[in-house]
Write an enzyme that holds these catalytic residues in place. Sequence first.
Site, PDB file in Angstrom:
ATOM      1  N   GLU A  73      -6.586  -5.673   8.329  1.00  0.00           N
ATOM      2  CA  GLU A  73      -5.634  -4.616   8.684  1.00  0.00           C
ATOM      3  C   GLU A  73      -5.274  -4.665  10.170  1.00  0.00           C
ATOM      4  OE1 GLU A  73      -6.262  -0.750   6.184  1.00  0.00           O
ATOM      5  OE2 GLU A  73      -8.195  -1.287   7.027  1.00  0.00           O
ATOM      6  N   GLU A 103      -7.813   1.927  -3.281  1.00  0.00           N
ATOM      7  CA  GLU A 103      -8.539   1.740  -2.030  1.00  0.00           C
ATOM      8  C   GLU A 103      -9.356   2.987  -1.713  1.00  0.00           C
ATOM      9  OE1 GLU A 103      -5.878   0.684   1.102  1.00  0.00           O
ATOM     10  OE2 GLU A 103      -5.068  -1.070   0.063  1.00  0.00           O
ATOM     11  N   ASN A 110      -4.431   5.033  -2.299  1.00  0.00           N
ATOM     12  CA  ASN A 110      -5.645   5.507  -1.636  1.00  0.00           C
ATOM     13  C   ASN A 110      -6.309   6.596  -2.478  1.00  0.00           C
ATOM     14  OD1 ASN A 110      -5.776   4.200   1.150  1.00  0.00           O
ATOM     15  ND2 ASN A 110      -3.649   4.882   1.057  1.00  0.00           N
ATOM     16  N   GLU A 129       0.857  -1.183   0.000  1.00  0.00           N
ATOM     17  CA  GLU A 129       0.000   0.000   0.000  1.00  0.00           C
ATOM     18  C   GLU A 129       0.890   1.229   0.000  1.00  0.00           C
ATOM     19  OE1 GLU A 129      -3.356   2.291   2.786  1.00  0.00           O
ATOM     20  OE2 GLU A 129      -2.577   0.331   3.390  1.00  0.00           O
ATOM     21  N   ASP A 164     -11.704   0.215   1.789  1.00  0.00           N
ATOM     22  CA  ASP A 164     -10.787   0.346   2.927  1.00  0.00           C
ATOM     23  C   ASP A 164     -11.560   0.621   4.212  1.00  0.00           C
ATOM     24  OD1 ASP A 164      -8.373   0.420   4.221  1.00  0.00           O
ATOM     25  OD2 ASP A 164      -7.826   2.425   3.549  1.00  0.00           O
TER      26      ASP A 164
END
Length: 397
Positions: free
Chosen positions: A354, A267, A235, A177, A297
């Site tokens: 996560e 995400e 993101n 990420e 997310d």
Amino acid sequence: MTALPLRVLVLEDHSFQRSVAVNMLRQLGCCEVFQAADGARALEILQEVGPVDIALCDLRMEGMDGLEFFQHVGKSGLVGSIIISSSLSVDLRRAVQQIVSLLGLELLGDVGKPVQSSELEALLNKRLTACAVEFEPQSAPQLATEDEVRWALKQQQLQAYYQPKFNLLTGEVCGVEVLARWMHPLKGVVSPAVFMPVLERCGLLDELLFGQMHQALRLQQQAKVQGISLNIAFNLQAVQLSNSELTTLIKGVLAHHAAPGSGLTFELTESGLLEAPATSLESLVRLRMMGCKLSIDDFGAGFSSLQRLCQLPFNEIKLDAEFVRTLKQEPRCRAVISSTLALGESLGMSVVIEGIETQEQCEQLLELGCSQGQGYLYARPMSGPDLLRWLPISSAA
């Protein structure tokens, strides 16, 4: 016995249980302990003696009950933190915990009934530790100015950092990420809290995204030379999807690096997807048509409906870290994780967990059938060069 510098208010309508709690607190070293049989009397005492550090509260009482008391003290500053002591069922107490937080009060803990000395002592120590931290000089991060952020973008000081995602079964890295860090020439690495709000306010999120994409796609090619295939996740904010040119620009960046869309994941937090307009939905569909993956997310932190989940073209769910953080203490978290895994499987969506920080959490998640995760147990965010050096080591391990 060491005296504890804590002022405690016991709110309990049963006289014997109130007496037990008061004596227990005094035996644990609390010199100032006040008591009340209902919320109304508790408010009177607070007006007489001033603020207390802790209120040990029953919930179901004659007269003003615990819920009404919480509403009255709210953000008044008269109560530092709340300990719930009630015989109500666990699900009701869990709902009350949420009410406490929504009213601006700090929940120190839930000891149930009867109160156990060891549990109470642990919470008193927790409050003392929190007080010590509060009195340490701290300064809130000061936001950068718009000119500073624009200059940082122009000078390419906003660098991509990478946090790996793992296959929990094999330990294999299955992607990274991308996170933003400001490499300031004088201040060193600057937190996103200093510049991200400015980027959002000034409409500079796309500029950051495309800068990150150029950096990350170059790194993806370097990793490929090392024999490692990396899916890279970026993101996106919901507001960016309203830009009708977004997917065209992303396609242009991919073409510049001769990179396939299948190597990218985007995400988006579920809170931004509650009411995705037609333009945003079109952008999501076009990203999928390009071969990109779409990930929801912080799933479970918002309030999107299952119907909305079915309508949007996502193929990955990232379960919010809070479910892992409270996995051991909250039995319902196991059910939520199991249900999300089953939901993902039935919808043909992969599920990434996560916030994995301990080996115990990892083992519990494996028992539940989790296969992908992310968290400090495996790796913290790192720069591109550090990631390229680290990848062969992680593969060998």
